[in-house]
Design an enzyme around this catalytic site. Structure first.
Site, PDB file in Angstrom:
ATOM      1  N   GLU A 184      28.852  -1.057  20.784  1.00 26.19           N
ATOM      2  CA  GLU A 184      29.375  -2.262  20.128  1.00 26.19           C
ATOM      3  C   GLU A 184      30.727  -2.642  20.710  1.00 26.19           C
ATOM      4  OE1 GLU A 184      28.867  -0.972  16.081  1.00 26.19           O
ATOM      5  OE2 GLU A 184      26.707  -1.335  16.221  1.00 26.19           O
TER       6      GLU A 184
ATOM      7  N   SER B 123      19.365   4.282  14.474  1.00 26.22           N
ATOM      8  CA  SER B 123      18.423   4.200  13.351  1.00 26.22           C
ATOM      9  C   SER B 123      17.926   5.569  12.881  1.00 26.22           C
ATOM     10  CB  SER B 123      17.250   3.275  13.700  1.00 26.22           C
ATOM     11  OG  SER B 123      17.732   1.952  13.894  1.00 26.22           O
TER      12      SER B 123
ATOM     13  N   GLY C 212      20.998   0.053  14.691  1.00 24.00           N
ATOM     14  CA  GLY C 212      20.987  -0.932  13.608  1.00 24.00           C
ATOM     15  C   GLY C 212      19.710  -1.763  13.547  1.00 24.00           C
TER      16      GLY C 212
ATOM     17  N   ASN D  90      29.297   7.079  11.316  1.00 26.54           N
ATOM     18  CA  ASN D  90      30.129   5.993  11.840  1.00 26.54           C
ATOM     19  C   ASN D  90      30.040   4.823  10.858  1.00 26.54           C
ATOM     20  OD1 ASN D  90      31.404   4.022  13.315  1.00 26.54           O
ATOM     21  ND2 ASN D  90      29.819   3.850  14.895  1.00 26.54           N
ATOM     22  N   PHE D  91      31.139   4.609  10.112  1.00 22.86           N
ATOM     23  CA  PHE D  91      31.129   3.541   9.099  1.00 22.86           C
ATOM     24  C   PHE D  91      31.218   2.151   9.734  1.00 22.86           C
ATOM     25  CE2 PHE D  91      33.104   6.029   5.246  1.00 22.86           C
ATOM     26  CZ  PHE D  91      32.062   6.926   5.296  1.00 22.86           C
ATOM     27  N   LYS D  92      31.685   2.095  10.987  1.00 22.73           N
ATOM     28  CA  LYS D  92      31.929   0.791  11.648  1.00 22.73           C
ATOM     29  C   LYS D  92      32.867  -0.037  10.753  1.00 22.73           C
ATOM     30  CE  LYS D  92      27.425   1.269  13.712  1.00 22.73           C
ATOM     31  NZ  LYS D  92      26.266   0.643  14.309  1.00 22.73           N
TER      32      LYS D  92
ATOM     33  N   GLU E  74      22.888   6.849  22.553  1.00 25.04           N
ATOM     34  CA  GLU E  74      22.507   5.851  21.556  1.00 25.04           C
ATOM     35  C   GLU E  74      21.897   4.639  22.263  1.00 25.04           C
ATOM     36  OE1 GLU E  74      24.967   6.187  17.783  1.00 25.04           O
ATOM     37  OE2 GLU E  74      26.251   5.153  19.181  1.00 25.04           O
TER      38      GLU E  74
ATOM     39  N   HIS F  30      31.454   3.396  22.505  1.00 23.92           N
ATOM     40  CA  HIS F  30      30.351   2.890  21.664  1.00 23.92           C
ATOM     41  C   HIS F  30      29.872   1.538  22.201  1.00 23.92           C
ATOM     42  CE1 HIS F  30      28.031   1.525  18.259  1.00 23.92           C
ATOM     43  NE2 HIS F  30      28.001   2.781  17.849  1.00 23.92           N
TER      44      HIS F  30
END
Ligand code: PEP
Length: 231
Positions: free
Chosen positions: A90, A193, A163, A6-8, A157, A88
């Site tokens: 985020e 992580s 992160g 996942n590049f975000k 997650e 997700h």
């Protein structure tokens, strides 16, 4: 085993192209049954060919229309995209996506036959409250989600591990995945992580069918080394 990157909000179209050419070369050494997914930012989606599947990090649950700033099915079809990340943390936290909106998005892309990597995860205070609290929190994130969908993958997650450099312990992952396995009979990914130092232990954990990787996936050599650690 499933390895998803996942590049975000990282990488450009040009750097994604360079990334994929490096990665693809390395993937010729991967085990045949390992599956690799790449989720670039929307501006870098492309007609890429290789030993990986391209997915989208997010999209609006509509074919097209007046949804300023969003992309819908028509834009995904341009690149043949059939895989999406939904739920997700985020997006739940920073974009305030509610469970209801997430369930609506899930239903739309389910109806379109997309493969869905559905993300769930608890915040630190819930983890600290104990396993029963974690269980009810995670099960509530399944509200409105069709868990019998045959193209569903679930990614666990924990928010406190994303992160932060602090991955969940293999025993925590094993216990949580065993609990999830009772609720849902689909591949279970762990994310939070994951890095070259802990990947071997994580993928050997019971009920772990793969990993969703953020930071450590941004360099193609590092991500490739994680995929190839067993090859
Ligand atoms: C993620 O957010 O999907 C993730 C797993 O991030 P990181 O690997 O950076 O913790």
């Amino acid at each position: 085993m499933i390895y998803a990157a996942n590049f975000k909000t990282n990488h450009t179209r040009r750097s994604t192209e360079q990334y994929l050419s490096v990665l693809n070369e390395r993937l010729s050494e991967k085990a045949p049954d390992d599956q690799v997914y790449i989720f670039p930012p929307a501006t870098a989606l492309g007609e890429y060919a290789g030993l990986f599947t391209q997915g989208v990090q997010n999209a609006y649950p509509a074919e097209k229309g007046a949804y300023t700033g969003e992309i819908g099915l028509e834009q995904l079809e341009e690149f043949g995209i059939r895989t999406i990340l939904i739920g997700h943390s985020e997006r739940r936290i920073f974009l305030h996506e509610s469970q209801e909106e997430i369930a609506r998005k899930f239903a739309f892309f389910r109806a379109k036959g997309f493969e869905i990597i559905y993300c769930i995860g608890e915040p630190l205070e819930v983890r600290e409250a104990g396993e029963e609290a974690v269980r009810s929190y995670l099960l509530a994130e399944f509200e409105g989600i069709d868990l019998s969908y045959e193209k569903l993958i679930v990614a666990y997650e924990p928010i406190w591990a994303i992160g932060t450099g602090r991955s969940a312990h293999p025993e925590e992952i094993a216990a949580t995945h065993a609990m999830l396995r009772k609720a849902v009979d689909v591949p279970l990914l762990y994310g939070g992580s994951v890095n070259p130092a802990n990947i071997a232990q994580i993928v050997e954990t019971d009920n772990v069918d793969g990993v969703l990787v953020g930071s450590a996936s941004l360099d193609p050599e590092v991500f490739a080394s994680m995929i190839l650690h067993r090859a």
